[in-house]
Scaffold this motif. Structure first.
Motif, short mmCIF file in Angstrom:
data_model
loop_
_atom_site.label_atom_id
_atom_site.label_comp_id
_atom_site.label_asym_id
_atom_site.label_seq_id
_atom_site.Cartn_x
_atom_site.Cartn_y
_atom_site.Cartn_z
N PHE A 1 -5.54 -49.36 1.69
CA PHE A 1 -6.26 -48.93 2.86
C PHE A 1 -6.49 -47.51 2.90
CE2 PHE A 1 -4.98 -53.32 3.84
CZ PHE A 1 -6.15 -53.96 3.99
N GLU A 2 -5.65 -46.74 2.45
CA GLU A 2 -5.74 -45.29 2.57
C GLU A 2 -6.87 -44.72 1.64
OE1 GLU A 2 -1.95 -43.75 1.57
OE2 GLU A 2 -0.89 -44.21 3.55
N ASP A 3 -7.25 -45.59 0.79
CA ASP A 3 -8.39 -45.17 -0.10
C ASP A 3 -9.72 -45.34 0.50
OD1 ASP A 3 -6.67 -44.19 -2.21
OD2 ASP A 3 -6.53 -46.33 -2.82
N ASP A 4 -9.71 -45.87 1.58
CA ASP A 4 -11.11 -46.34 2.18
C ASP A 4 -11.53 -45.08 2.73
OD1 ASP A 4 -12.53 -49.03 3.99
OD2 ASP A 4 -12.78 -46.91 4.82
N GLY A 5 -13.02 -44.97 2.47
CA GLY A 5 -13.59 -43.74 3.03
C GLY A 5 -14.63 -43.28 2.15
N GLN A 6 -15.14 -41.92 2.53
CA GLN A 6 -16.30 -41.39 1.43
C GLN A 6 -15.69 -40.36 0.38
OE1 GLN A 6 -18.94 -39.32 4.34
NE2 GLN A 6 -20.02 -41.11 5.07
N TYR A 7 -16.32 -40.61 -0.82
CA TYR A 7 -15.99 -39.73 -1.90
C TYR A 7 -17.34 -39.19 -2.32
CZ TYR A 7 -11.94 -42.72 -2.28
OH TYR A 7 -10.60 -43.09 -2.09
N THR A 8 -17.27 -37.76 -2.61
CA THR A 8 -18.37 -37.01 -2.88
C THR A 8 -18.60 -36.28 -4.41
OG1 THR A 8 -18.55 -36.18 -0.70
CG2 THR A 8 -19.72 -34.84 -2.35
N CYS A 9 -19.24 -36.89 -5.06
CA CYS A 9 -19.49 -36.31 -6.75
C CYS A 9 -20.54 -35.12 -6.41
CB CYS A 9 -20.18 -37.47 -7.24
SG CYS A 9 -20.48 -36.97 -8.96
N PHE A 10 -19.84 -33.86 -6.81
CA PHE A 10 -20.08 -32.69 -6.71
C PHE A 10 -20.64 -32.09 -8.01
CE2 PHE A 10 -19.55 -27.89 -6.53
CZ PHE A 10 -20.40 -27.68 -5.52
N GLY A 11 -21.46 -31.38 -8.03
CA GLY A 11 -22.05 -30.64 -9.33
C GLY A 11 -22.62 -29.32 -9.12
N ARG A 12 -22.42 -28.18 -9.98
CA ARG A 12 -23.10 -26.99 -10.10
C ARG A 12 -23.29 -26.53 -11.30
NH1 ARG A 12 -19.82 -24.53 -6.75
NH2 ARG A 12 -18.53 -23.52 -8.57
N ASN A 13 -24.89 -26.42 -11.52
CA ASN A 13 -25.16 -25.67 -12.86
C ASN A 13 -25.27 -24.30 -12.88
OD1 ASN A 13 -26.15 -25.67 -15.52
ND2 ASN A 13 -27.88 -27.04 -15.26
N PRO A 14 -24.54 -23.57 -13.78
CA PRO A 14 -25.08 -22.05 -13.64
C PRO A 14 -26.50 -21.71 -14.06
CG PRO A 14 -22.77 -22.43 -14.64
CD PRO A 14 -23.60 -23.85 -14.33
N LYS A 15 -27.10 -22.43 -14.77
CA LYS A 15 -28.53 -22.02 -15.14
C LYS A 15 -29.32 -21.96 -13.73
CE LYS A 15 -28.76 -23.45 -19.88
NZ LYS A 15 -29.78 -24.26 -20.79
N GLU A 16 -28.93 -22.61 -12.76
CA GLU A 16 -29.53 -22.70 -11.61
C GLU A 16 -29.16 -21.56 -10.42
OE1 GLU A 16 -30.42 -27.47 -11.32
OE2 GLU A 16 -29.39 -26.63 -9.83
N LYS A 17 -28.22 -20.72 -11.04
CA LYS A 17 -27.84 -19.47 -10.22
C LYS A 17 -27.13 -19.97 -8.90
CE LYS A 17 -31.27 -16.25 -11.85
NZ LYS A 17 -32.58 -15.60 -11.65
N GLY A 18 -26.26 -20.79 -9.17
CA GLY A 18 -25.24 -21.16 -8.19
C GLY A 18 -25.72 -22.20 -6.95
N LYS A 19 -26.70 -22.95 -7.49
CA LYS A 19 -27.08 -24.00 -6.55
C LYS A 19 -26.08 -25.28 -6.75
CE LYS A 19 -32.16 -23.19 -6.37
NZ LYS A 19 -33.34 -23.82 -6.13
N ASN A 20 -25.83 -25.94 -5.33
CA ASN A 20 -25.02 -26.87 -5.27
C ASN A 20 -25.47 -28.20 -5.10
OD1 ASN A 20 -22.73 -25.10 -5.65
ND2 ASN A 20 -22.62 -24.78 -3.31
N HIS A 21 -25.00 -29.23 -5.82
CA HIS A 21 -25.62 -30.61 -5.52
C HIS A 21 -24.72 -31.70 -5.40
CE1 HIS A 21 -29.73 -28.88 -7.03
NE2 HIS A 21 -29.05 -28.35 -7.82
N SER A 22 -24.88 -32.59 -4.65
CA SER A 22 -23.85 -33.59 -4.45
C SER A 22 -24.45 -35.03 -4.12
CB SER A 22 -22.97 -33.27 -3.48
OG SER A 22 -23.65 -33.02 -2.03
N ALA A 23 -23.52 -36.08 -4.25
CA ALA A 23 -23.90 -37.55 -3.94
C ALA A 23 -22.92 -38.07 -3.15
CB ALA A 23 -24.61 -38.22 -5.01
N ILE A 24 -22.88 -38.92 -2.30
CA ILE A 24 -21.73 -39.32 -1.50
C ILE A 24 -21.85 -41.08 -1.99
CG2 ILE A 24 -21.08 -40.00 0.50
CD1 ILE A 24 -22.15 -37.77 1.74
N PHE A 25 -20.57 -41.68 -2.14
CA PHE A 25 -20.08 -42.92 -2.39
C PHE A 25 -19.21 -43.20 -1.49
CE2 PHE A 25 -18.33 -46.73 -4.45
CZ PHE A 25 -19.54 -47.17 -4.78
N LYS A 26 -19.41 -44.54 -0.95
CA LYS A 26 -18.52 -44.95 0.26
C LYS A 26 -17.56 -46.30 -0.26
CE LYS A 26 -18.15 -46.23 5.12
NZ LYS A 26 -18.82 -46.58 6.39
N LEU A 27 -16.40 -46.03 -0.13
CA LEU A 27 -15.65 -47.34 -0.62
C LEU A 27 -14.80 -47.93 0.74
CD1 LEU A 27 -13.93 -49.10 -2.54
CD2 LEU A 27 -12.22 -47.24 -2.56
#
Length: 231
Positions: free
Chosen positions: A125-151
Motif C-alpha cells: 500500500f506504500e507504493d500507491d500513488g503517482q509516478y512521473t516519467c520524466f525526459g529531457r533531450n539536449p537537442k531541445e536546449k533543456g526543455k522538460n517533458h513528463s507524463a504521470i501514471f497513477k497506481l
C-alpha cells in the motif's frame, strides 16, 4: 503636360513586427511538432492487488532524434518527489545503464522501441500513488517533458456488476425478436389472404359457368331441340 501613371497600388505589408511574429509562430509550431514526447499509454492508471507485480509503462518519441537523452522515474510521496531510477541514453538504439534508488524496482525498457518502462515487484500500500516519467533531450536546449501514471493498490479487485448491461442487452434482444416475429406474422397473414382471394376468384368463375348452363345461354351445354319441319 503632366503625365500621370494609372495602375493598381501594390498591397501594403503590415508593420515589420507583425511579419516577424508570424514567422516566429510558424517556426515555433514546427519545432513543437518535432519536440520530445513522453507517454504512459491511453489509460494512465492501474488498479492492482496488494502483493502483486505490476509494470509502469512509458515510451518516448522525437522527430528530431535524441542525443544523451536524460530520463527518470519519480514517485510522489505526499508531495515529496522521490527518485525511483534514472539514466542517460547516448543515442538511438543504445542500451542505457539505469541507476535504481528504490527497492523492488526493475528496469524493463527496451531502447530499440523507445521503451523506458519499469517493473514493481510485490507492491504494497506504500507504493500507491503517482509516478512521473520524466525526459529531457539536449537537442531541445533543456526543455522538460513528463507524463504521470497513477497506481492504485487494493485488497482485492472489485467485481464489475454487469446486471444493468445484462438487462439492457435482454431488452434489446427481446425487442428485436418481437419485431422479427411481427414481420413474420404479417407476411404469413398476407400470404393467407392472397391464397383466399385466389380461391374466391376460382369459385366465382365456376359459379358463373354453372349459371350460364342453367339459363340456356349461348355457349352453354343445354340440348336444343330442332324445329320440326312442315309436311
Amino acid at each position: 503636360m503632366e503625365v500621370q501613371w494609372v495602375g493598381v497600388e501594390p498591397p501594403r505589408l503590415g508593420p515589420p513586427h507583425t511579419a516577424v511574429g508570424l514567422i516566429f509562430s510558424m517556426l515555433l509550431g514546427m519545432w513543437s511538432a518535432q519536440a520530445l514526447e513522453m507517454s504512459v499509454g491511453k489509460i494512465p492508471f492501474l488498479e492492482a492487488v496488494n502483493g502483486s507485480t505490476v509494470m509502469l509503462p512509458c515510451t518516448y518519441s522525437s522527430c528530431i532524434g535524441i542525443k544523451n537523452l536524460y530520463f527518470n522515474w519519480q514517485f510522489n510521496d505526499n508531495g515529496t518527489m522521490q527518485k525511483v531510477c534514472e539514466s542517460v541514453i547516448p543515442s538511438e538504439g543504445a542500451v542505457p545503464h539505469v541507476s535504481i534508488y528504490r527497492d523492488r524496482v526493475e528496469f524493463v525498457g527496451k531502447n530499440d522501441r523507445n521503451n523506458i518502462s519499469i517493473l514493481l515487484w510485490n507492491i504494497t500500500f506504500e507504493d500507491d500513488g503517482q509516478y512521473t516519467c520524466f525526459g529531457r533531450n539536449p537537442k531541445e536546449k533543456g526543455k522538460n517533458h513528463s507524463a504521470i501514471f497513477k497506481l492504485i493498490v487494493v485488497d482485492e479487485l472489485r467485481v464489475v456488476d454487469n446486471s444493468l448491461a445484462t438487462i439492457i442487452a435482454s431488452a434489446v434482444g427481446g425487442a428485436i425478436a418481437l419485431i422479427m416475429g411481427f414481420m413474420l406474422l404479417k407476411n404469413f397473414t398476407l400470404f393467407v389472404l392472397y391464397k383466399l382471394e385466389e380461391k374466391n376468384k376460382e369459385c366465382l368463375v365456376s359459379s358463373s359457368g354453372i349459371d350460364n348452363t342453367e339459363n340456356g345461354l349461348s355457349g352453354s351445354k343445354a340440348d336444343s331441340k330442332p324445329t320440326p319441319k312442315k309436311k
